[in-house]
Write an enzyme that holds these catalytic residues in place. Structure first.
Site, PDB file in Angstrom:
ATOM      1  N   HIS A  46       0.866   0.030 -21.163  1.00 50.31           N
ATOM      2  CA  HIS A  46       1.905  -0.694 -21.903  1.00 50.31           C
ATOM      3  C   HIS A  46       1.295  -1.810 -22.737  1.00 50.31           C
ATOM      4  O   HIS A  46       1.616  -2.990 -22.557  1.00 50.31           O
ATOM      5  CB  HIS A  46       2.948  -1.245 -20.923  1.00 50.31           C
ATOM      6  CG  HIS A  46       3.828  -0.185 -20.342  1.00 50.31           C
ATOM      7  ND1 HIS A  46       4.312  -0.226 -19.061  1.00 50.31           N
ATOM      8  CD2 HIS A  46       4.303   0.970 -20.879  1.00 50.31           C
ATOM      9  CE1 HIS A  46       5.047   0.848 -18.836  1.00 50.31           C
ATOM     10  NE2 HIS A  46       5.052   1.578 -19.927  1.00 50.31           N
ATOM     11  N   HIS A  87       0.343   5.808 -14.608  1.00 48.30           N
ATOM     12  CA  HIS A  87       1.638   5.832 -13.915  1.00 48.30           C
ATOM     13  C   HIS A  87       1.895   7.118 -13.144  1.00 48.30           C
ATOM     14  O   HIS A  87       2.764   7.149 -12.275  1.00 48.30           O
ATOM     15  CB  HIS A  87       2.776   5.657 -14.931  1.00 48.30           C
ATOM     16  CG  HIS A  87       2.716   4.380 -15.693  1.00 48.30           C
ATOM     17  ND1 HIS A  87       2.622   3.153 -15.086  1.00 48.30           N
ATOM     18  CD2 HIS A  87       2.745   4.121 -17.024  1.00 48.30           C
ATOM     19  CE1 HIS A  87       2.599   2.205 -16.002  1.00 48.30           C
ATOM     20  NE2 HIS A  87       2.655   2.761 -17.188  1.00 48.30           N
ATOM     21  N   HIS A 137      11.344   4.347 -15.308  1.00 50.41           N
ATOM     22  CA  HIS A 137       9.937   4.009 -15.485  1.00 50.41           C
ATOM     23  C   HIS A 137       9.096   5.230 -15.091  1.00 50.41           C
ATOM     24  O   HIS A 137       9.421   5.944 -14.140  1.00 50.41           O
ATOM     25  CB  HIS A 137       9.583   2.811 -14.606  1.00 50.41           C
ATOM     26  CG  HIS A 137       8.219   2.253 -14.857  1.00 50.41           C
ATOM     27  ND1 HIS A 137       7.069   2.835 -14.349  1.00 50.41           N
ATOM     28  CD2 HIS A 137       7.807   1.164 -15.556  1.00 50.41           C
ATOM     29  CE1 HIS A 137       6.019   2.126 -14.736  1.00 50.41           C
ATOM     30  NE2 HIS A 137       6.441   1.114 -15.467  1.00 50.41           N
ATOM     31  N   GLU A 139       6.332   5.651 -13.551  1.00 50.49           N
ATOM     32  CA  GLU A 139       5.853   5.686 -12.162  1.00 50.49           C
ATOM     33  C   GLU A 139       6.959   6.136 -11.211  1.00 50.49           C
ATOM     34  O   GLU A 139       6.731   6.947 -10.311  1.00 50.49           O
ATOM     35  CB  GLU A 139       5.341   4.304 -11.749  1.00 50.49           C
ATOM     36  CG  GLU A 139       4.761   4.272 -10.347  1.00 50.49           C
ATOM     37  CD  GLU A 139       4.323   2.878  -9.926  1.00 50.49           C
ATOM     38  OE1 GLU A 139       4.591   2.491  -8.770  1.00 50.49           O
ATOM     39  OE2 GLU A 139       3.721   2.157 -10.758  1.00 50.49           O
ATOM     40  N   THR A 176       4.908  -0.137  -7.973  1.00 48.86           N
ATOM     41  CA  THR A 176       3.764  -1.006  -7.654  1.00 48.86           C
ATOM     42  C   THR A 176       3.733  -2.331  -8.394  1.00 48.86           C
ATOM     43  O   THR A 176       3.073  -3.271  -7.954  1.00 48.86           O
ATOM     44  CB  THR A 176       2.436  -0.263  -7.921  1.00 48.86           C
ATOM     45  OG1 THR A 176       2.396   0.138  -9.305  1.00 48.86           O
ATOM     46  CG2 THR A 176       2.298   0.963  -7.028  1.00 48.86           C
ATOM     47  N   CYS A 214       1.187  -3.539  -5.831  1.00 45.41           N
ATOM     48  CA  CYS A 214      -0.251  -3.560  -6.111  1.00 45.41           C
ATOM     49  C   CYS A 214      -0.827  -4.914  -5.692  1.00 45.41           C
ATOM     50  O   CYS A 214      -0.417  -5.965  -6.201  1.00 45.41           O
ATOM     51  CB  CYS A 214      -0.485  -3.328  -7.601  1.00 45.41           C
ATOM     52  SG  CYS A 214      -2.224  -3.482  -8.081  1.00 45.41           S
ATOM     53  N   SER A 243       5.991  -4.129 -17.314  1.00 42.81           N
ATOM     54  CA  SER A 243       6.742  -4.679 -16.178  1.00 42.81           C
ATOM     55  C   SER A 243       5.937  -5.780 -15.500  1.00 42.81           C
ATOM     56  O   SER A 243       6.470  -6.837 -15.147  1.00 42.81           O
ATOM     57  CB  SER A 243       7.056  -3.578 -15.159  1.00 42.81           C
ATOM     58  OG  SER A 243       7.910  -2.614 -15.701  1.00 42.81           O
TER      59      SER A 243
END
Length: 308
Positions: A46, A87, A137, A139, A176, A214, A243
């Protein structure tokens, strides 16, 4: 007196993004020599600056709907290469690529792959999967895909209390890069409701919480707070779609109101630096170091010019 301009040492690519970009560049080098095309399914990260840099090296960003067209237009004997970004992707993408004769170069962040596997194991055990994350999203789409969309996606404690079926055993995971305080608020809301419903007070069978944020993102928390406190003004450099960038900016902004979020150098307003002595530059895990260097250089050139 010259201003002091620094770059946050904790800012810049996390190891998962470094790995993804490295895989893409290695693939591009080999493909360019063989005069082959390389694609990436969705924005590789991103950050538009890094996307542009890799595009100049030959990486073409595509959408899922483009896969069939790529397969149809491939040269005889060619197996088009498509990079899977950090992702991740749902199993349906791998299946479709195999059917179309497309080679997938898997650059999914190992943390995301691990999260998909954990979610799948709990689903197989019969748990109701609750995910704190953005429904669309990339992910989250990948996570949803490994359990055939049999899950509940929430963004707040209130939404969790409304959507979760408390007659089933529950396990809570997170995308995450979401916000740690909200994640724990959702945990507490579910835990409190479960405690009300479970006799004897032992909720371990009815509810499990798994910290899937994460650590590299949120391990920065105390350091970015100090960095925000220790600078008069902070420029936060990140893509608008990050994000992680939005979450970190919000956290730091709570400790320094003189923070400004920019995606492009052209957004710098030098009036922000009036009466400031220390200027900090920070960024998301998808912000390239080379672009933060450019922001620093631009501020220093401006500072020098105003003193002459």
């Amino acid at each position: 007196m010259n201003m002091i301009v620094t770059i946050d040492e904790t800012a810049g690519f996390c190891w998962g993004v470094v790995r993804t970009v490295d895989i893409a560049e290695t693939t591009l080098t080999a493909a360019n020599e063989a005069k082959e095309n390389v694609y990436v399914l969705g924005d590789i990260i991103h950050n538009p600056k890094e996307i542009d840099r890799l595009a100049q090296k030959g990486l073409t960003t595509i959408e899922h709907k483009d896969l069939e067209e790529i397969a149809k237009n491939k040269k005889e004997g060619e197996k088009p290469k498509v990079v899977i970004r950090a992702h991740g992707e749902p199993p349906s993408t791998y299946k479709k690529a195999a059917e179309l004769g497309i080679e997938l170069i898997d650059a999914t962040c190992p943390l995301v792959t691990g999260l998909q596997n954990r979610v799948k194991r709990f689903h197989q055990k019969g748990y109701q999967i609750v995910i704190y994350g953005k429904p669309n999203h990339a992910e989250v789409i990948g996570i949803r895909g490994v359990i055939n969309d049999d899950c509940v996606i929430v963004l707040s404690p209130e939404e969790a209390l409304e959507k979760v079926d408390f007659t089933k055993p529950i396990v809570l995971f997170s995308q995450t890069t979401m916000e740690k305080p909200v994640y724990h608020a959702i945990k507490e809301a579910i835990e409190s409701r479960v405690s009300e419903l479970v006799e004897g007070g032992d909720t371990s069978e009815a509810f499990q919480f798994k910290n899937s944020l994460c650590k590299e993102v949120w391990g920065r928390e105390s350091r970015v707070i100090e960095y925000a406190k220790n600078n008069d003004v902070v420029i936060f450099v990140a893509g608008r779609g990050s994000s992680n960038g939005k979450s970190l900016f919000k956290l730091m902004n709570g400790y320094n109101p003189n923070m400004y979020y920019i995606e492009d150098l052209s957004e710098l307003d030098y009036a922000w630096f009036n009466n400031a002595q220390t200027i900090g530059i920070s960024g998301a895990t998808s912000t390239p170091q080379w672009y933060m260097d450019q922001v620093k250089e631009a501020i220093e050139i401006w500072d020098k010019s105003r003193l002459n």
